[in-house]
Design a protein around this motif. Sequence first.
Motif, PDB file in Angstrom:
ATOM      1  N   LYS A  65       0.940  -0.655   0.245  1.00  0.00           N
ATOM      2  CA  LYS A  65      -0.389  -0.006   0.195  1.00  0.00           C
ATOM      3  C   LYS A  65       0.930   1.290   0.200  1.00  0.00           C
ATOM      4  O   LYS A  65       2.228   1.230   0.721  1.00  0.00           O
ATOM      5  CB  LYS A  65      -0.995   0.248   1.320  1.00  0.00           C
ATOM      6  CG  LYS A  65      -2.264  -0.868   1.597  1.00  0.00           C
ATOM      7  CD  LYS A  65      -2.643  -1.348   2.681  1.00  0.00           C
ATOM      8  CE  LYS A  65      -4.309  -2.596   2.871  1.00  0.00           C
ATOM      9  NZ  LYS A  65      -4.255  -2.441   3.733  1.00  0.00           N
ATOM     10  N   PRO A  66       0.484   2.130  -0.900  1.00  0.00           N
ATOM     11  CA  PRO A  66       1.006   3.688  -0.407  1.00  0.00           C
ATOM     12  C   PRO A  66       2.664   4.067   0.791  1.00  0.00           C
ATOM     13  O   PRO A  66       3.223   4.117   1.138  1.00  0.00           O
ATOM     14  CB  PRO A  66       0.412   4.378  -1.021  1.00  0.00           C
ATOM     15  CG  PRO A  66      -0.776   3.626  -1.926  1.00  0.00           C
ATOM     16  CD  PRO A  66      -0.559   2.375  -1.059  1.00  0.00           C
ATOM     17  N   GLY A  67       0.944   3.727   1.516  1.00  0.00           N
ATOM     18  CA  GLY A  67       1.423   4.249   2.928  1.00  0.00           C
ATOM     19  C   GLY A  67       2.555   3.371   3.571  1.00  0.00           C
ATOM     20  O   GLY A  67       3.552   3.628   4.181  1.00  0.00           O
ATOM     21  N   ALA A  68       2.762   2.009   2.745  1.00  0.00           N
ATOM     22  CA  ALA A  68       3.891   0.965   3.651  1.00  0.00           C
ATOM     23  C   ALA A  68       4.753   1.500   2.634  1.00  0.00           C
ATOM     24  O   ALA A  68       6.265   0.710   2.877  1.00  0.00           O
ATOM     25  CB  ALA A  68       3.712   0.388   3.345  1.00  0.00           C
ATOM     26  N   GLU A  69       5.178   1.834   1.085  1.00  0.00           N
ATOM     27  CA  GLU A  69       6.097   1.760   0.602  1.00  0.00           C
ATOM     28  C   GLU A  69       7.369   3.156   0.875  1.00  0.00           C
ATOM     29  O   GLU A  69       8.198   2.062   0.402  1.00  0.00           O
ATOM     30  CB  GLU A  69       5.390   2.634  -1.040  1.00  0.00           C
ATOM     31  CG  GLU A  69       4.970   2.114  -1.895  1.00  0.00           C
ATOM     32  CD  GLU A  69       4.568   2.941  -3.164  1.00  0.00           C
ATOM     33  OE1 GLU A  69       5.811   4.073  -3.447  1.00  0.00           O
ATOM     34  OE2 GLU A  69       3.122   2.862  -3.853  1.00  0.00           O
ATOM     35  N   GLN A  70       6.538   3.183   1.694  1.00  0.00           N
ATOM     36  CA  GLN A  70       8.262   4.821   2.502  1.00  0.00           C
ATOM     37  C   GLN A  70       9.056   3.516   3.529  1.00  0.00           C
ATOM     38  O   GLN A  70      10.419   3.529   3.210  1.00  0.00           O
ATOM     39  CB  GLN A  70       7.951   5.822   2.593  1.00  0.00           C
ATOM     40  CG  GLN A  70       9.033   6.356   3.498  1.00  0.00           C
ATOM     41  CD  GLN A  70       8.610   8.192   3.726  1.00  0.00           C
ATOM     42  OE1 GLN A  70       7.720   8.520   3.892  1.00  0.00           O
ATOM     43  NE2 GLN A  70       9.774   9.161   3.757  1.00  0.00           N
ATOM     44  N   SER A  71       8.168   2.436   4.369  1.00  0.00           N
ATOM     45  CA  SER A  71       9.369   1.951   5.177  1.00  0.00           C
ATOM     46  C   SER A  71       9.919   1.172   4.442  1.00  0.00           C
ATOM     47  O   SER A  71      11.032   1.163   4.865  1.00  0.00           O
ATOM     48  CB  SER A  71       7.830   1.537   6.104  1.00  0.00           C
ATOM     49  OG  SER A  71       8.186   0.823   6.993  1.00  0.00           O
ATOM     50  N   PHE A  72       8.944   0.279   3.382  1.00  0.00           N
ATOM     51  CA  PHE A  72      10.367  -0.795   3.244  1.00  0.00           C
ATOM     52  C   PHE A  72      11.308   0.023   2.539  1.00  0.00           C
ATOM     53  O   PHE A  72      12.265  -0.465   2.829  1.00  0.00           O
ATOM     54  CB  PHE A  72       8.875  -1.081   1.595  1.00  0.00           C
ATOM     55  CG  PHE A  72       9.738  -2.662   1.084  1.00  0.00           C
ATOM     56  CD1 PHE A  72      10.211  -3.383   1.454  1.00  0.00           C
ATOM     57  CD2 PHE A  72      10.280  -2.094   0.008  1.00  0.00           C
ATOM     58  CE1 PHE A  72      10.668  -4.500   0.913  1.00  0.00           C
ATOM     59  CE2 PHE A  72      11.023  -3.316  -0.794  1.00  0.00           C
ATOM     60  CZ  PHE A  72      11.325  -4.416   0.036  1.00  0.00           C
ATOM     61  N   LEU A  73      11.121   0.900   1.367  1.00  0.00           N
ATOM     62  CA  LEU A  73      12.368   1.523   1.162  1.00  0.00           C
ATOM     63  C   LEU A  73      13.440   2.396   2.472  1.00  0.00           C
ATOM     64  O   LEU A  73      14.925   2.106   1.499  1.00  0.00           O
ATOM     65  CB  LEU A  73      11.848   2.831   0.049  1.00  0.00           C
ATOM     66  CG  LEU A  73      10.785   2.594  -1.150  1.00  0.00           C
ATOM     67  CD1 LEU A  73      10.152   3.839  -2.332  1.00  0.00           C
ATOM     68  CD2 LEU A  73      11.311   2.243  -1.637  1.00  0.00           C
ATOM     69  N   TYR A  74      12.870   1.896   3.270  1.00  0.00           N
ATOM     70  CA  TYR A  74      13.840   2.529   4.596  1.00  0.00           C
ATOM     71  C   TYR A  74      14.630   1.672   5.150  1.00  0.00           C
ATOM     72  O   TYR A  74      14.912   1.531   5.715  1.00  0.00           O
ATOM     73  CB  TYR A  74      13.279   3.244   4.600  1.00  0.00           C
ATOM     74  CG  TYR A  74      13.368   4.750   4.662  1.00  0.00           C
ATOM     75  CD1 TYR A  74      14.141   5.345   4.512  1.00  0.00           C
ATOM     76  CD2 TYR A  74      12.316   5.735   5.512  1.00  0.00           C
ATOM     77  CE1 TYR A  74      14.290   7.285   4.107  1.00  0.00           C
ATOM     78  CE2 TYR A  74      11.841   6.744   4.952  1.00  0.00           C
ATOM     79  CZ  TYR A  74      13.023   7.972   4.321  1.00  0.00           C
ATOM     80  OH  TYR A  74      13.196   9.108   4.011  1.00  0.00           O
TER      81      TYR A  74
END
Length: 148
Positions: free
Chosen positions: A68-77
Amino acid sequence: GSYCFRLHKDRVYYVSERILKVATSIPGDKLVALGTCFGKFTKTAKFRLHVTALDYLAPYAKYKVWVKPGAEQSFLYGNHVLKSGLGRITENTAQYQGVVVYSMADVPLGFGVAAKSTQDCRKVDPMAIVVFHQADVGEYVRHEETLT
């Protein structure tokens, strides 16, 4: 032209045979890299995919996970994917199966390993890890100086 895989200093490179012919004139100890790095062998002789292989492997991925869009940034970190951030998962994905992680807009973000099977994902709690992080495109920024 045709391409091949070459092992150089524990790293596996995907390189065109034309470039390979030119590279033979460079001594092995002076050669830093050639072609695209697909991954490396760890000290325990396990192979780890590098994010640089993503564009080559993503179109052929059998098992995929969409976040989901909200979890994208977390994965990319560099974080694992939680059930709450899971958008979709390929049917019949087994536990510990290698997966390619995509955004909901079908943009490949990285690699991971399924922590749970497709069936288990349906019944786990929202804070449970469903995909273990392995590599992501955020590494281009985080590890700029060491990526070869």
